[in-house]
Design a protein around this motif. Sequence first.
Motif, PDB file in Angstrom:
ATOM      1  N   PRO A 520       0.816  -1.230   0.000  1.00 33.18           N
ATOM      2  CA  PRO A 520       0.000   0.000   0.000  1.00 33.18           C
ATOM      3  C   PRO A 520       0.842   1.270   0.000  1.00 33.18           C
ATOM      4  O   PRO A 520       0.415   2.297  -0.536  1.00 33.18           O
ATOM      5  N   ASP A 521       2.025   1.223   0.607  1.00 28.06           N
ATOM      6  CA  ASP A 521       2.869   2.414   0.662  1.00 28.06           C
ATOM      7  C   ASP A 521       3.976   2.406  -0.401  1.00 28.06           C
ATOM      8  O   ASP A 521       4.955   3.146  -0.299  1.00 28.06           O
ATOM      9  N   ALA A 522       3.848   1.543  -1.413  1.00 20.34           N
ATOM     10  CA  ALA A 522       4.859   1.475  -2.476  1.00 20.34           C
ATOM     11  C   ALA A 522       4.903   2.775  -3.258  1.00 20.34           C
ATOM     12  O   ALA A 522       3.865   3.386  -3.551  1.00 20.34           O
ATOM     13  N   THR A 523       6.111   3.237  -3.603  1.00 17.76           N
ATOM     14  CA  THR A 523       6.287   4.473  -4.361  1.00 17.76           C
ATOM     15  C   THR A 523       7.292   4.249  -5.476  1.00 17.76           C
ATOM     16  O   THR A 523       7.949   3.202  -5.550  1.00 17.76           O
ATOM     17  N   TYR A 524       7.431   5.258  -6.311  1.00 18.14           N
ATOM     18  CA  TYR A 524       8.367   5.172  -7.433  1.00 18.14           C
ATOM     19  C   TYR A 524       9.820   5.203  -6.976  1.00 18.14           C
ATOM     20  O   TYR A 524      10.723   4.823  -7.719  1.00 18.14           O
ATOM     21  N   VAL A 525      10.077   5.657  -5.744  1.00 18.96           N
ATOM     22  CA  VAL A 525      11.458   5.776  -5.273  1.00 18.96           C
ATOM     23  C   VAL A 525      12.161   4.415  -5.326  1.00 18.96           C
ATOM     24  O   VAL A 525      13.301   4.299  -5.785  1.00 18.96           O
ATOM     25  N   LYS A 526      11.473   3.372  -4.872  1.00 16.76           N
ATOM     26  CA  LYS A 526      12.030   2.020  -4.943  1.00 16.76           C
ATOM     27  C   LYS A 526      11.445   1.213  -6.100  1.00 16.76           C
ATOM     28  O   LYS A 526      12.086   0.280  -6.580  1.00 16.76           O
ATOM     29  N   GLY A 527      10.249   1.559  -6.525  1.00 16.03           N
ATOM     30  CA  GLY A 527       9.575   0.753  -7.536  1.00 16.03           C
ATOM     31  C   GLY A 527      10.018   1.018  -8.948  1.00 16.03           C
ATOM     32  O   GLY A 527      10.015   0.118  -9.796  1.00 16.03           O
ATOM     33  N   SER A 528      10.425   2.245  -9.254  1.00 12.87           N
ATOM     34  CA  SER A 528      10.821   2.597 -10.620  1.00 12.87           C
ATOM     35  C   SER A 528      12.301   2.345 -10.823  1.00 12.87           C
ATOM     36  O   SER A 528      13.116   2.552  -9.910  1.00 12.87           O
ATOM     37  N   LEU A 529      12.678   1.911 -11.997  1.00 10.50           N
ATOM     38  CA  LEU A 529      14.073   1.602 -12.303  1.00 10.50           C
ATOM     39  C   LEU A 529      14.984   2.796 -12.064  1.00 10.50           C
ATOM     40  O   LEU A 529      16.086   2.648 -11.529  1.00 10.50           O
ATOM     41  N   ASP A 530      14.536   3.986 -12.459  1.00  8.92           N
ATOM     42  CA  ASP A 530      15.375   5.172 -12.316  1.00  8.92           C
ATOM     43  C   ASP A 530      15.017   6.009 -11.085  1.00  8.92           C
ATOM     44  O   ASP A 530      15.597   7.081 -10.873  1.00  8.92           O
ATOM     45  N   GLY A 531      14.062   5.529 -10.262  1.00  8.69           N
ATOM     46  CA  GLY A 531      13.702   6.263  -9.054  1.00  8.69           C
ATOM     47  C   GLY A 531      12.972   7.556  -9.308  1.00  8.69           C
ATOM     48  O   GLY A 531      12.842   8.384  -8.396  1.00  8.69           O
ATOM     49  N   LYS A 532      12.484   7.747 -10.534  1.00  9.61           N
ATOM     50  CA  LYS A 532      11.769   8.977 -10.879  1.00  9.61           C
ATOM     51  C   LYS A 532      10.269   8.714 -10.912  1.00  9.61           C
ATOM     52  O   LYS A 532       9.838   7.557 -10.950  1.00  9.61           O
TER      53      LYS A 532
END
Length: 796
Positions: A520-532
């Motif tokens: 539920p607290d997943a974000t692009y910081v860790k989820g996206s390859l480039d952290g963007k």
Amino acid sequence: MQNKALRLQVRRAQHQKARAVEVAESATQAATSLEKPTLVIKAKGVIPDTTRTLIRDMIALGLKVDQVTGVMNAVAQASGVTVEGEVSNRSIRRITLEGLVASRCQIAWESLNADGITLSCDGTTIKNINYDSRYLHANTGTSHQRRFLGISSAPNHTSDTQLHGWKTHTQEIFDTYNESPRGLENPLDIRSFLQKVHGMLTDHAEDQKRLKKLFEEWRHCTDRELRGERAMAEIAPLDLLPILAEEAAAAVERAGGAESWAQLTAEELEDVNLGIRQAVISRLGEATYQSLPQSERQLADLFIHAGCCMHKELNSVKGGNTRMMFWAKTGVQSPCLLMNRDNDAAAQTGSSVARAKAEERSSGGAVKLAELAGALFRHKDDKRGQQDATRYFFEATLGFQFSFPDTSNTRYQSYCEAAGELLVHLQLYRNFLEIVRDKKETASANHLTSNVWKGLHDVPTITELCALALYSQSISHPYMREVRGPQDGLTNHLDLGPLHDRLKAHMACVVADPSILLAPDATYVKGSLDGKPWERPEVFATVHELAPNLPHLREVVVEFFAGAAETWERFTAEYASTGTIAKLSTVLRDRAWMPSTNDENEGALGILRLSARSSPTKSLHQHNAQVMYRLNDTSTYIATWASPEEQRFYRQKAREIDSGGLERKRRADIAADNERTAKKKRDERKAKADKKTERRARLARDITPISDLTKLTLARTTVKLIDEQLDWHREFFDSGPKDTKKIPMKKLLTNKELKLHALIAAVERYNAAGRPEVRIDAEEGLFENEVDDGGYNSDE
């Protein structure tokens, strides 16, 4: 008399006044014309170079030949410019071809000054004709110039044909340059060009891997040949004699000795002497190469084959989707099958066998739904589908128009984009399908609409859509942002090894802990390859809204990312730590610089496809002239380097191309090759049929099937006997479709025991069927054979 004189005087005065007015008007017009600029299109039968440049620039901008004159007149009139002379459409076509000639000269000249060169290519089929697009990058230090080499047609897309295309295409470029005044003064050797070629960018198909090997062999041979010729020119005659004598003796031995040598004709001797000369040159060239320092040998051997990063990502999605089809193995309900009309009818009304075959030939899932949705909401045929109706519906609902991702044309990344789009507006697409259905008189949906409706309400299919959408947001978009870089087209493909290492590590993290994307607290910081930030945040939010109702989402995401990770490993082998790319110095990386994707050739082929629709009669030479002139900035080259003599050569060469009937010859060559290919295949099929007929006749004549199972034992049979009996059963009794055959393939029967078991089973089936009579088609020149119950044929 006085009155008459007065009348004549008045009459003269009127004529004098009229003449004065006429003179004044003429003077005014002359003065005005002196002030008004003039565009000279043709003067005394000659079209000035400035006008030729203007015409080429207008064609490069996309004007058709028959539009040029009208546009020039319209612009001149609006600008207050006087137009002098006119130009025919034929002259415009020839002026356009001058740009093709100039562009060829430009490419050859610029390659002379380059430190290194890399090539790229791609192919496609347009109206059932193969076309190949080619690009060149001339690398000098940190400067990289892109040059379009044009498009050529080919009879097929085999590696050998592609190599032949490269040879003829490059030779044509250098021949054109060497015929020009600059080329006559400073000729260039195509072999020197090949020495500078240090890499090739293609897709990952097997034919491209073989093309790389063939091209590298060609490059190697020409390199040694050029070095050998230079060495021969410098070597002293006395030092050359021993080498020549050794090669001549070897040639005599290959010919069969002195007596056979003496029997050779003059033509044969000429060929043999040429072979001796080539052998000497190759030997000298290899010796020269071996004497070079290690750094120079490394540069001479440097040739890298790279695969387009766009195709890497595309294949990773395919690998992920294949791995994602795990439902049946786990016993969980799989996505519903989205059958075509025929398979659906067979499944509904056919036998159990027909139903099973229909289900086997049908597929479902997110990718299939995205494909069908693209055909419905954005069909590539504008007479089919709901294209504008879809856009108008969303404009009325959301306040803006947009087009559904182009899966109908298999546009790059379109399937992942379609998955995200279907999820974000899931309820709206359902509502739209209801409108499509209800506005019909019958209030019923057609088969395509019904399939899309079914998929949009199927939980497993929606689960797969979520996996595709998450992959696009966490991997696909960030990856392509980094591949293309802040300045699209300037990223060196050879510098992307660390990116791919980081990508595979990120994929492993998602497989090990999918909560990176699903928590539920997943974000692009860790989820996206480039952290963007996510490319489309609403897609990520929608997946999380749907997740509570998708019980198998976690497993599907893990399977998809695991399958994609396996594919990435295969498609990034060029970046291995022990590979050539990893060991390159900065200088060699610049010399072998190549773009990260093959977008250039993909785009060039797309331009050709559009041109074939809008101008179906345009010749391929005219198309290449237009596009090469624009993309290669040939107008600047002409303005900077082309002397009057050079431009006269362009005109002469363009006339030769225009009057040479090259386009007709190209079409005739394709037609002739099609006939040769058809004849070859007919002959092959006939030979295969004759061989099969002869085999059937031999089996029917020489082999009598064994029906007594007591005689089929390991002790009483030989491998030869078993093989013959199995061949008979395969030919006459177990001869149905491949998927219905009962006897295993020969490669699976690896020993005598397996073969005997297969034969016993075949005989049992044969006996159970009543030992049917074997009939051979009399039209094949064979005969009918009635099976003998007790026949037995053995080596014993």
